[in-house]
Design a protein around this motif. Sequence first.
Motif, PDB file in Angstrom:
ATOM      1  N   THR A  71       3.583   6.891   6.388  1.00 35.46           N
ATOM      2  CA  THR A  71       2.932   5.599   6.621  1.00 35.46           C
ATOM      3  C   THR A  71       2.073   5.643   7.878  1.00 35.46           C
ATOM      4  O   THR A  71       0.940   5.148   7.897  1.00 35.46           O
ATOM      5  CB  THR A  71       3.988   4.484   6.752  1.00 35.46           C
ATOM      6  N   ALA A  72       2.601   6.248   8.950  1.00 39.43           N
ATOM      7  CA  ALA A  72       1.841   6.365  10.196  1.00 39.43           C
ATOM      8  C   ALA A  72       0.603   7.235  10.002  1.00 39.43           C
ATOM      9  O   ALA A  72      -0.463   6.955  10.560  1.00 39.43           O
ATOM     10  CB  ALA A  72       2.733   6.949  11.290  1.00 39.43           C
ATOM     11  N   GLY A  98       3.713   2.991  -2.495  1.00 35.74           N
ATOM     12  CA  GLY A  98       3.855   3.064  -1.049  1.00 35.74           C
ATOM     13  C   GLY A  98       2.563   3.467  -0.365  1.00 35.74           C
ATOM     14  O   GLY A  98       2.179   2.885   0.659  1.00 35.74           O
ATOM     15  N   VAL A  99       1.869   4.460  -0.930  1.00 38.48           N
ATOM     16  CA  VAL A  99       0.585   4.889  -0.362  1.00 38.48           C
ATOM     17  C   VAL A  99      -0.430   3.757  -0.427  1.00 38.48           C
ATOM     18  O   VAL A  99      -1.160   3.495   0.544  1.00 38.48           O
ATOM     19  CB  VAL A  99       0.059   6.134  -1.119  1.00 38.48           C
ATOM     20  N   ARG A 114       9.530   1.805   3.727  1.00 43.67           N
ATOM     21  CA  ARG A 114      10.716   1.954   2.881  1.00 43.67           C
ATOM     22  C   ARG A 114      10.460   2.892   1.702  1.00 43.67           C
ATOM     23  O   ARG A 114      11.334   3.652   1.285  1.00 43.67           O
ATOM     24  CB  ARG A 114      11.156   0.581   2.360  1.00 43.67           C
ATOM     25  N   LEU A 115       9.229   2.883   1.153  1.00 42.99           N
ATOM     26  CA  LEU A 115       8.924   3.657  -0.049  1.00 42.99           C
ATOM     27  C   LEU A 115       8.531   5.103   0.240  1.00 42.99           C
ATOM     28  O   LEU A 115       8.868   6.012  -0.534  1.00 42.99           O
ATOM     29  CB  LEU A 115       7.794   2.969  -0.834  1.00 42.99           C
ATOM     30  N   ILE A 116       7.797   5.354   1.330  1.00 49.31           N
ATOM     31  CA  ILE A 116       7.265   6.711   1.550  1.00 49.31           C
ATOM     32  C   ILE A 116       7.631   7.279   2.922  1.00 49.31           C
ATOM     33  O   ILE A 116       7.149   8.338   3.265  1.00 49.31           O
ATOM     34  CB  ILE A 116       5.728   6.748   1.371  1.00 49.31           C
ATOM     35  N   MET A 131       3.439  -5.481   3.975  1.00 50.52           N
ATOM     36  CA  MET A 131       3.013  -4.255   3.293  1.00 50.52           C
ATOM     37  C   MET A 131       3.479  -3.023   4.062  1.00 50.52           C
ATOM     38  O   MET A 131       3.937  -2.033   3.469  1.00 50.52           O
ATOM     39  CB  MET A 131       1.489  -4.237   3.158  1.00 50.52           C
ATOM     40  N   LEU A 132       3.353  -3.074   5.384  1.00 49.29           N
ATOM     41  CA  LEU A 132       3.759  -1.948   6.215  1.00 49.29           C
ATOM     42  C   LEU A 132       5.259  -1.698   6.084  1.00 49.29           C
ATOM     43  O   LEU A 132       5.696  -0.544   5.940  1.00 49.29           O
ATOM     44  CB  LEU A 132       3.384  -2.218   7.673  1.00 49.29           C
TER      45      LEU A 132
END
Length: 301
Positions: free
Chosen positions: A256-257, A13-14, A249-251, A243-244
């Motif tokens: 993400t922001a 996710g990262v 969804r993952l992290i 990807m975003l």
Amino acid sequence: MAHTRHHSQFSLGVTLAIFAAVGFSAKAIFVKLAYLVAPIDAITLLALRMAFAVPVFIAVAIWSSRQQHAKPLDRHDYLLIIGLGFIGYYVSSLLDFMGLQYLSAGLERLILFLYPTMTVLLSAALFKQPILRKHVIALVISYAGIGLVFAHDLGHQSANMLLGASLVFASTLSYSVYLVGAGHAINRIGTIRFTTLAMIVASTMTLSHFAATHDLGALQLPTRVYVLAAAMAMFSTVLPVFMLSAAIRLINPGRTALIGSAGPIATIFMAYLFLGENIGGLQIAGSVLVLCGVLLISWRK
């Protein structure tokens, strides 16, 4: 085993969030490089970008509509998709491309990054949501940062710099309007499905705009322009969008922001490497202020 799987999902996710931030940031670099290659106008370049990207979005939209959980769209859904696709991707992108004709890539990205501040103001105006003290502080910090970067660029930019900044600011405002309405649309339609359909609407409007205002002779461009447009479509449009979504969804959206906040810095350094744009103390200080202001206004306990 569960811990290892969670760690690998977090790492993925990262990684996806970083690549999405860099991909979105590279859009301004592709646009500026295309402007250097040939005397191309904003709508032609935007039409090329959309022409390369829209087949992928059509394929994903068809796939998402065939999923078992996908509900049929009603008239309200179609109005949301058309209206938000128009304001969020067609109008916003066109104004952004026009502004980049007169503005540095670094300043453009910082102005675009102000969208959380505008979203707060719009939510206050439209939905009577309160503006907190931290919002006021964040607004002052962010716009002071833009002022510093603007002052830095005054010594290096054209006489139309104010026009370019105004166009990009209007682009950011239109994207903020899109974000205010997108939450409701995404809840009804789904993230991937809504995004792909809105992009298809924007692509159709962009290509129609080009067809109504240009003849086919406008497409007689150097091969490098087509290569740059295709790269922009894939690496700064299609791939970052998915990807975003995957990173969120993952992290989770907050992390993400936070990673995405590195986008303006990435643009400044890419502009230095590929466009020869100057990096000065005022620009660095202004960028830090903008990032601090946006992170403050986006912070959730």
